[in-house]
Write a protein that holds these residues in place. Structure first.
Motif, PDB file in Angstrom:
ATOM      1  N   SER A 192      -0.916  -1.095 -10.760  1.00 47.69           N
ATOM      2  CA  SER A 192      -0.058  -2.205 -11.171  1.00 47.69           C
ATOM      3  C   SER A 192      -0.507  -2.745 -12.514  1.00 47.69           C
ATOM      4  CB  SER A 192      -0.090  -3.341 -10.140  1.00 47.69           C
ATOM      5  OG  SER A 192       0.432  -2.921  -8.887  1.00 47.69           O
TER       6      SER A 192
ATOM      7  N   GLU B  89       2.069   6.279  -9.469  1.00 49.53           N
ATOM      8  CA  GLU B  89       3.025   5.182  -9.359  1.00 49.53           C
ATOM      9  C   GLU B  89       2.501   3.979 -10.150  1.00 49.53           C
ATOM     10  OE1 GLU B  89       5.113   5.773  -5.002  1.00 49.53           O
ATOM     11  OE2 GLU B  89       3.322   4.502  -5.149  1.00 49.53           O
TER      12      GLU B  89
ATOM     13  N   THR C 158      -0.704  -1.248   5.121  1.00 47.24           N
ATOM     14  CA  THR C 158       0.024  -2.050   4.139  1.00 47.24           C
ATOM     15  C   THR C 158      -0.957  -2.603   3.110  1.00 47.24           C
ATOM     16  OG1 THR C 158       1.638  -2.693   5.836  1.00 47.24           O
ATOM     17  CG2 THR C 158       1.561  -4.038   3.836  1.00 47.24           C
TER      18      THR C 158
ATOM     19  N   TRP D  39       2.660 -10.347  -2.170  1.00 51.19           N
ATOM     20  CA  TRP D  39       3.365  -9.106  -2.421  1.00 51.19           C
ATOM     21  C   TRP D  39       2.826  -8.025  -1.486  1.00 51.19           C
ATOM     22  CZ3 TRP D  39       2.834 -10.529  -8.112  1.00 51.19           C
ATOM     23  CH2 TRP D  39       4.041 -11.037  -8.587  1.00 51.19           C
ATOM     24  N   THR D  40       3.723  -7.231  -0.932  1.00 50.56           N
ATOM     25  CA  THR D  40       3.328  -6.196   0.024  1.00 50.56           C
ATOM     26  C   THR D  40       3.921  -4.849  -0.380  1.00 50.56           C
ATOM     27  OG1 THR D  40       5.245  -6.567   1.478  1.00 50.56           O
ATOM     28  CG2 THR D  40       3.281  -7.896   1.877  1.00 50.56           C
ATOM     29  N   ASP D  41       3.180  -3.799  -0.067  1.00 51.29           N
ATOM     30  CA  ASP D  41       3.634  -2.424  -0.265  1.00 51.29           C
ATOM     31  C   ASP D  41       3.099  -1.574   0.869  1.00 51.29           C
ATOM     32  OD1 ASP D  41       4.967  -2.352  -2.953  1.00 51.29           O
ATOM     33  OD2 ASP D  41       3.001  -3.090  -3.593  1.00 51.29           O
ATOM     34  N   ASP D  42       3.900  -0.608   1.304  1.00 49.25           N
ATOM     35  CA  ASP D  42       3.362   0.395   2.220  1.00 49.25           C
ATOM     36  C   ASP D  42       2.307   1.215   1.481  1.00 49.25           C
ATOM     37  OD1 ASP D  42       5.078  -0.428   4.205  1.00 49.25           O
ATOM     38  OD2 ASP D  42       6.624   1.041   3.701  1.00 49.25           O
ATOM     39  N   GLU D  43       1.218   1.484   2.151  1.00 47.50           N
ATOM     40  CA  GLU D  43       0.118   2.204   1.519  1.00 47.50           C
ATOM     41  C   GLU D  43       0.454   3.687   1.436  1.00 47.50           C
ATOM     42  OE1 GLU D  43      -4.741   2.645   1.940  1.00 47.50           O
ATOM     43  OE2 GLU D  43      -3.589   1.543   3.441  1.00 47.50           O
ATOM     44  N   ARG D  44       0.602   4.187   0.199  1.00 47.20           N
ATOM     45  CA  ARG D  44       0.932   5.600   0.018  1.00 47.20           C
ATOM     46  C   ARG D  44      -0.327   6.440   0.179  1.00 47.20           C
ATOM     47  NH1 ARG D  44       4.516   8.494  -4.769  1.00 47.20           N
ATOM     48  NH2 ARG D  44       4.017  10.655  -4.210  1.00 47.20           N
TER      49      ARG D  44
ATOM     50  N   ASP E 287       8.818  -2.931  -8.441  1.00 43.90           N
ATOM     51  CA  ASP E 287       8.089  -2.166  -7.444  1.00 43.90           C
ATOM     52  C   ASP E 287       7.577  -0.857  -8.049  1.00 43.90           C
ATOM     53  OD1 ASP E 287       8.356  -4.022  -5.507  1.00 43.90           O
ATOM     54  OD2 ASP E 287       9.624  -2.832  -4.175  1.00 43.90           O
TER      55      ASP E 287
ATOM     56  N   GLY F 119       3.558  -0.211 -10.899  1.00 41.64           N
ATOM     57  CA  GLY F 119       4.397  -1.383 -10.736  1.00 41.64           C
ATOM     58  C   GLY F 119       4.020  -2.428 -11.777  1.00 41.64           C
TER      59      GLY F 119
ATOM     60  N   THR G 199      -1.605   4.653  -7.028  1.00 42.64           N
ATOM     61  CA  THR G 199      -0.577   3.616  -7.119  1.00 42.64           C
ATOM     62  C   THR G 199      -1.215   2.393  -7.780  1.00 42.64           C
ATOM     63  OG1 THR G 199       0.529   4.401  -5.107  1.00 42.64           O
ATOM     64  CG2 THR G 199       1.024   2.144  -5.840  1.00 42.64           C
TER      65      THR G 199
END
Length: 449
Positions: A214, A136, A103, A121-126, A176, A138, A212
């Motif tokens: 931001s 990606e 994560t 803020w959290t995101d699954d690690e791609r 997201d 965000g 990914t």
């Protein structure tokens, strides 16, 4: 249109202190997660982000810590601050987190120093293969002084139009990460529901696949000219400023060379459109629009472009404010290129003393509470040579005196100058030569936003 996402966690300092007792549900680590943190309080001094009591980095406004990988166990994450004159730091805000493997976590400090908040803020690690032709992106709205914004993310030359925004954000919300084809993109921010009311527009940026990233949207940084401070945070851990492509840098010009008469100033040999005409000694100009990049600046006798006094190649960073100072003796002019820092601190004043005087090889600088004698104290800065400065330094609010002496002695060259400083004051003091080689003068420039 991608929907808006509310913040994952918004916790005040009051509740944060109650949450540090829990334990992880796992006795042993099973994997790792990515930990990063950002400081989004525009008038905050540097804060330190910690995992338990171990520092993960010091953060000025807009800074992001490097990527840190930690086991999926439970930790207290802390933001600390050191007040002026304190011998140790104090806890500003904390959050307990039971870390989940694979994560990405981003801790955002926002609010104010007196009422700090942590957004998590959290995101699954791609996991990227590295051959993908998509990335990606965000978007995060961290600007407490801005209202709702429409976000456009498109190829260069694409004008914002109704219905084309990738989303709408208010402070504390994010879009997201969504997939986009690798290529060139421009970020445009407008007032919500008004594509013509552009608040910010980035330069074109080439974005490769397999990442990914931001876009972080911060409050206006008074050191900059743009209305919004924007940064690009990459999956690799780098964070780059994205200037507003519509906004030019600005500069002020200070004439601090008493042996020289009035001057004209031109940029890149454009004598038909002078930046400044007939500037006298001791004068600090207002802000003047400059060209970004490496430019040639020429000072001539006023009204005589053929009487060149000094030519200087100077680097002018896009979007920033500079002060160019003409100083030194008549036979050896020098140009000081000073970055004009304007961002205030809510907890203190900020002061920079710049030595633009060549009458003494080096000087000592005394900065004392009003009424104190230099005979009883040591200087705050010793042996400061021509063109050097103290740097922008936080100062406790109060009444002070500034005195300049010959280095290593208490022979006064300038001062004492009375100066009153309050929290949020940002002040530059220039030490300048006079016609008397045994005396200097002090010029105060209050640059409060």
């Amino acid at each position: 249109m991608i929907p808006r996402y509310k913040i994952a966690a918004l916790i005040s300092i009051v509740t944060l202190t109650l949450a540090g007792c829990a334990e992880s549900a796992r006795e042993n680590a099973t994997g790792k997660a990515v930990i990063r943190a950002v400081n989004a309080i525009v008038d905050a001094p540097a804060v330190v982000f910690k995992i338990e009591e171990r520092s993960l980095g010091s953060l000025e406004f807009g800074d992001v810590t490097p990527i840190q990988n930690y086991d999926d166990l439970a930790y207290n994450f802390n933001y600390d601050i050191t007040d002026i004159g304190a011998t140790s730091s104090r806890r500003l805000a904390s959050q307990f987190l039971d870390v989940v493997a694979d994560t990405n976590y981003l801790f955002v400090l926002s609010g104010s120093i007196s009422n700090p908040q942590i957004t998590l803020w959290t995101d699954d690690e791609r996991q990227w293969e590295g051959t993908e032709t998509v990335f990606e992106m965000g978007f995060m709205h961290l600007a407490s002084n801005l209202g709702a914004l429409d976000v456009y993310f498109a190829a260069p030359g694409t004008a914002p139009t109704a219905g084309a925004a990738v989303g709408t954000l208010v402070n504390g919300e994010r879009l997201d990460p969504a997939e986009y084809a690798a290529g060139n993109y421009v970020v445009t921010l407008t007032e919500a529901n008004d594509p013509q009311a552009i608040v910010y527009q980035s330069p074109s940026r080439t974005l490769a696949g397999a990442s990914t990233d931001s876009i972080l949207i911060f409050d206006h940084n008074p050191t900059r000219n743009s209305d919004v401070h924007v940064r690009h945070l990459t999956q690799a851990g780098t964070a780059a400023d994205l200037v507003d492509a519509r906004v030019s840098p600005t500069g002020q010009f200070l004439h601090a060379a008493p042996a020289i008469g009035n001057v004209d100033i031109a940029e890149n040999d454009d004598f038909a459109s002078l930046l400044l005409a007939d500037q006298p000694f001791g004068n600090l100009s207002g802000e003047i629009t400059l060209s970004a990049g490496t430019n040639d600046y020429t000072w001539t006798d006023a009204g005589n472009m053929g009487a060149i006094l000094v030519e200087s190649e100077e680097v002018i960073a896009a979007d920033y404010k500079r002060t160019l100072v003409l100083a030194g003796p008549a036979a050896d002019h020098t140009i000081l290129n000073v970055q004009s820092i304007r961002r205030p601190f809510s907890t203190s004043a900020r002061l920079n003393i710049i030595n633009a005087a060549d009458n003494a090889e080096t000087v000592d600088i005394y900065f004392l509470p009003d009424g104190d004698s230099i005979a009883d104290f040591t200087p705050i800065s010793s042996g400061i040579p021509f063109t050097f400065s103290t740097g922008m330094t936080p100062v406790i609010a109060g009444d002070y005196e500034i005195t300049i002496t010959v280095a290593g002695s208490q022979t006064v060259l300038a001062g004492p100058l009375d100066i009153s400083l309050a929290n949020r004051d940002v002040v530059e003091v220039y030490v300048m030569d006079t016609a008397d080689p045994n005396a200097m003068s002090l010029m105060v420039n209050r640059v409060n936003p």
